[in-house]
Design an enzyme around this catalytic site. Structure first.
Site, PDB file in Angstrom:
ATOM      1  CE1 TYR A  80      -3.621   2.516   0.909  1.00  0.00           C
ATOM      2  CE2 TYR A  80      -2.397   2.985   2.911  1.00  0.00           C
ATOM      3  CZ  TYR A  80      -3.422   3.284   2.039  1.00  0.00           C
ATOM      4  OH  TYR A  80      -4.236   4.352   2.287  1.00  0.00           O
ATOM      5  CE  LYS A 130      -9.102   1.374   2.618  1.00  0.00           C
ATOM      6  NZ  LYS A 130      -7.727   0.961   2.412  1.00  0.00           N
TER       7      LYS A 130
HETATM    8  C1  PLP Z   1      -6.594   1.680   2.874  1.00  0.00           C
HETATM    9  C2  PLP Z   1      -5.481   0.769   3.192  1.00  0.00           C
HETATM   10  C3  PLP Z   1      -4.661   1.008   4.297  1.00  0.00           C
HETATM   11  C4  PLP Z   1      -4.803   2.241   5.150  1.00  0.00           C
HETATM   12  O1  PLP Z   1      -6.017   2.330   5.830  1.00  0.00           O
HETATM   13  P1  PLP Z   1      -6.586   3.764   6.272  1.00  0.00           P
HETATM   14  O2  PLP Z   1      -7.637   3.415   7.245  1.00  0.00           O
HETATM   15  O3  PLP Z   1      -7.076   4.421   5.020  1.00  0.00           O
HETATM   16  O4  PLP Z   1      -5.448   4.524   6.900  1.00  0.00           O
HETATM   17  C5  PLP Z   1      -3.687   0.092   4.576  1.00  0.00           C
HETATM   18  N1  PLP Z   1      -3.487  -0.990   3.807  1.00  0.00           N
HETATM   19  C6  PLP Z   1      -4.245  -1.246   2.737  1.00  0.00           C
HETATM   20  C7  PLP Z   1      -3.989  -2.476   1.936  1.00  0.00           C
HETATM   21  C8  PLP Z   1      -5.259  -0.376   2.386  1.00  0.00           C
HETATM   22  O5  PLP Z   1      -5.990  -0.629   1.297  1.00  0.00           O
END
Ligand code: PLP
Length: 392
Positions: free
Chosen positions: A111, A208
């Site tokens: 990421y 997510k």
């Molecule tokens: C979105 C995401 C993050 C970070 O999460 P946030 O809550 O947006 O800080 C970390 N790893 C992956 C794979 C992501 O898709």
């Protein structure tokens, strides 16, 4: 609650203690900073356990503890801590396990902002990072130095969805005493069980699929007891405190994780197959497809595929792509994913990676298959391709 039920039952019951909350089905939201103690002895007593005793709001309330208990159980670890975002969970993990002079290995497909932490905060601390090809497998051994402390994995990778052989990497790392971290956001705890495949520390951007409704930021880190102490110290010293309302939304989202993910998977597969049949498409990046180079690993280790995948188009002009993306009816354009709604954005891995070369001629689209009707989504994409052709 017992942890012997099947996965679906555990998703519904994990971290629920109605007997402690007047019988209410869901853990109530505790808004608290100060916690009052009846006596000096109670005030000064050491907590029986940091994740069970409520002593100060920042260290968690019963809302926090119930959520953390549920995530720990579903990931398959012993303890979980919550963070105000997924990225905070990643930074908190790095700061718990790395110090000046240490070396970290991070997958090239990680990421993007995780790379930002390595090149920013970690570099300033004097921690060196080597980015590695996600296909490395047991070859990771060749990159391990005496000062290597941590291997950071993510499977499939962000934007390009390359699979990793997590057990092979973990075995090689453990042989040299190196801790293995995994960002398990794509699969969620429902479709990948990190601790059964050698992972020591499992991270979720709960923002997510756990929250699942695009309305809260939250992260989690789950560990076995063996790795709890350093993680907890960094978490405490950073002062991370996830908000109780966001924890509540995540706990609520968690209960429908299995049914939502099943539907995301079904729709994503349908869309992925449809994309494969289109002349505009070069290839589809989704390990659940038999044609995907990561399919065998995915099938061996994963329990399902989530709704996020990539589509490489044949070369088209920027204007033609914009004509498609600017006018979608159901697909939204925006960062993040994992909510109930479909998303479609262009992605640019060639600008990010350093250890491997991204060699696609046409543009890359990142698709999140939401919970809308698949036929409606396909009609939307079909019209999008018509606009693309007309503008091209
Ligand atoms: C979105 C995401 C993050 C970070 O999460 P946030 O809550 O947006 O800080 C970390 N790893 C992956 C794979 C992501 O898709």
């Amino acid at each position: 609650m017992g942890s012997n039920g099947s996965e679906r039952t555990r998703i519904v019951h994990a971290g629920r203690n109605p007997e402690r909350q007047s019988g209410a089905v869901n853990p109530p939201v505790y808004h608290a900073s100060t916690i009052l103690f009846p006596t000096v002895a109670d005030l000064l007593a050491p907590p029986s356990h940091p994740l069970e005793t409520v002593r100060y709001g920042r260290r968690g309330t019963p809302s926090t503890f119930a959520f953390q208990e549920a995530v720990a159980e579903l990931e398959g670890g012993d303890r979980c801590l919550s963070y105000p975002s997924g990225l905070a969970a990643i930074t908190g993990t790095f700061l718990g396990f790395l110090k000046t002079g240490d070396h970290a290995l991070i997958a090239d497909t990680v990421y993007g902002p995780t790379r930002g932490v390595a090149n920013g905060l970690l570099a300033r601390m004097g921690v060196e990072t080597t980015f590695y090809d996600p296909a490395i497998g047991s070859g990771i051994a060749d990159l391990i130095r005496p000062e290597t402390k941590l291997v950071f994995t993510e499977a499939p990778g962000s934007l390009t969805f390359e699979m990793m052989d997590i057990p092979a990497v973990a075995q090689a790392a453990h042989a040299r005493g190196v801790t293995v971290v995994m960002d398990n956001t794509w699969a969620s705890p429902h479709f990948f069980k990190p601790f059964e495949h050698g992972v020591d520390i499992a991270i979720q951007a709960a923002t997510k699929y756990i929250v699942g409704h695009s309305d809260a930021m939250l992260g989690t880190v789950t560990v076995k007891d063996s790795h709890f102490e350093p993680l907890y110290k960094a978490w405490e010293q950073l002062g991370y405190a996830a908000a109780p309302d966001d924890i509540y939304l995540a706990q609520r989202g968690l209960r429908t994780l299995a049914v939502r993910l099943d539907q995301h998977q079904k729709t994503a597969l349908e869309l992925a197959h449809w994309f494969q049949s289109r002349p505009e498409v070069e290839r589809v990046l989704y390990p659940a497809l038999e044609t995907d180079p990561g399919h065998a690993l995915w099938k061996r280790d994963f329990l399902g595929a989530s709704g996020l995948f990539g589509v490489v188009l044949k070369p088209v002009s920027r204007d033609a792509l914009a004509a498609m993306l600017d006018n979608m009816a159901y697909f939204g354009m925006g960062y993040s994913w994992g909510g109930y709604e479909s998303l479609l954005i262009p992605a640019f891995p060639e600008k990010i990676r350093t250890a491997t070369h991204w060699a696609a001629e046409g543009p890359l689209l990142r698709v999140h298959a939401g919970l809308e009707d698949a036929a409606d989504l396909i009609a939307d994409l079909d019209e999008g391709f018509a606009r693309l052709a007309a503008a091209g």
